[in-house]
Design a protein around this motif. Structure first.
Motif, PDB file in Angstrom:
ATOM      1  N   ASP A  68       0.791  -1.396   0.196  1.00 29.30           N
ATOM      2  CA  ASP A  68      -0.163   0.154   0.230  1.00 29.30           C
ATOM      3  C   ASP A  68       1.713   1.521  -0.227  1.00 29.30           C
ATOM      4  N   GLY A 119       1.103   5.173   1.901  1.00 30.56           N
ATOM      5  CA  GLY A 119       1.086   5.181   2.389  1.00 30.56           C
ATOM      6  C   GLY A 119      -0.074   6.759   2.697  1.00 30.56           C
ATOM      7  N   VAL A 126      -3.443   5.998   1.445  1.00 31.67           N
ATOM      8  CA  VAL A 126      -3.863   4.929   2.452  1.00 31.67           C
ATOM      9  C   VAL A 126      -4.382   6.507   3.831  1.00 31.67           C
ATOM     10  N   ARG A 127      -3.899   7.739   3.469  1.00 30.62           N
ATOM     11  CA  ARG A 127      -4.187   8.566   4.636  1.00 30.62           C
ATOM     12  C   ARG A 127      -5.942   9.653   3.565  1.00 30.62           C
ATOM     13  N   VAL A 174      -5.953   3.852  12.846  1.00 31.63           N
ATOM     14  CA  VAL A 174      -5.429   3.204  13.071  1.00 31.63           C
ATOM     15  C   VAL A 174      -4.205   3.375  11.891  1.00 31.63           C
ATOM     16  N   LEU A 175      -5.364   3.467  10.430  1.00 34.80           N
ATOM     17  CA  LEU A 175      -5.091   3.494   9.302  1.00 34.80           C
ATOM     18  C   LEU A 175      -4.026   4.618   8.693  1.00 34.80           C
ATOM     19  N   TRP A 176      -3.965   6.010   9.729  1.00 34.14           N
ATOM     20  CA  TRP A 176      -3.076   6.531   9.709  1.00 34.14           C
ATOM     21  C   TRP A 176      -1.708   6.212  10.516  1.00 34.14           C
ATOM     22  N   TYR A 222      -0.578   3.250  10.241  1.00 37.06           N
ATOM     23  CA  TYR A 222      -0.321   2.693   9.376  1.00 37.06           C
ATOM     24  C   TYR A 222       0.662   2.931   8.161  1.00 37.06           C
ATOM     25  N   ALA A 223       0.163   4.030   7.482  1.00 36.47           N
ATOM     26  CA  ALA A 223       0.505   4.195   6.883  1.00 36.47           C
ATOM     27  C   ALA A 223       1.945   5.293   7.264  1.00 36.47           C
ATOM     28  N   ASP A 224       1.867   5.780   8.430  1.00 34.47           N
ATOM     29  CA  ASP A 224       3.348   6.382   9.176  1.00 34.47           C
ATOM     30  C   ASP A 224       4.267   4.600   8.674  1.00 34.47           C
ATOM     31  N   ARG A 225       4.071   3.199   9.503  1.00 31.22           N
ATOM     32  CA  ARG A 225       4.965   2.744   9.069  1.00 31.22           C
ATOM     33  C   ARG A 225       5.032   1.889   7.776  1.00 31.22           C
ATOM     34  N   LEU A 226       4.320   2.688   6.323  1.00 32.15           N
ATOM     35  CA  LEU A 226       4.866   2.386   4.943  1.00 32.15           C
ATOM     36  C   LEU A 226       5.010   3.273   5.192  1.00 32.15           C
TER      37      LEU A 226
END
Length: 109
Positions: free
Chosen positions: A16, A18, A21-22, A85-87, A89-93
């Motif tokens: 994905d 980031g 996703v955001r 939570v998705l943000w 996840y996007a930061d981790r991506l």
């Protein structure tokens, strides 16, 4: 290959993106906010009819207008939690993309 439905291409692996996703998470919250605003507006408009709508079932009608508004507010709250939570996840991506090494580049390390 380019971006496909919000997915970015890194080497032979699909991951994905980031930013996508955001954007999708923000769009979700925007849509839920629209639902909450509509539910509140409809309730307000119905309550404006109180003086003209005097029947035995009127209290049940007014009470019924609370449920959609309350449910829309609760759903918006959950949507905001999902967005957060998705943000994350996007930061981790993004952090993974910053250290991604293409298989061909491993030998150059």
């Amino acid at each position: 290959m380019g971006d496909v439905a919000g997915l970015g291409r890194l080497g032979a692996h699909w991951v994905d993106d980031g930013m996508s996703v955001r954007r999708a998470a923000s769009d979700l919250v925007s849509g839920l906010l629209g639902v909450q605003i509509t539910a509140t507006t409809v309730r307000s408009q119905w309550l404006g009819l109180r003086p003209a709508y005097q029947t035995p079932e009127a209290p049940a009608v007014w009470a019924a207008m609370d449920t959609p508004r309350t449910q829309a507010q609760a759903t918006l709250g959950v949507g905001r939690e999902v967005r957060d939570v998705l943000w994350a996840y996007a930061d981790r991506l993004d952090s993974l993309a910053a250290v991604w090494v293409e298989p061909d580049d491993v030998a150059s390390f």
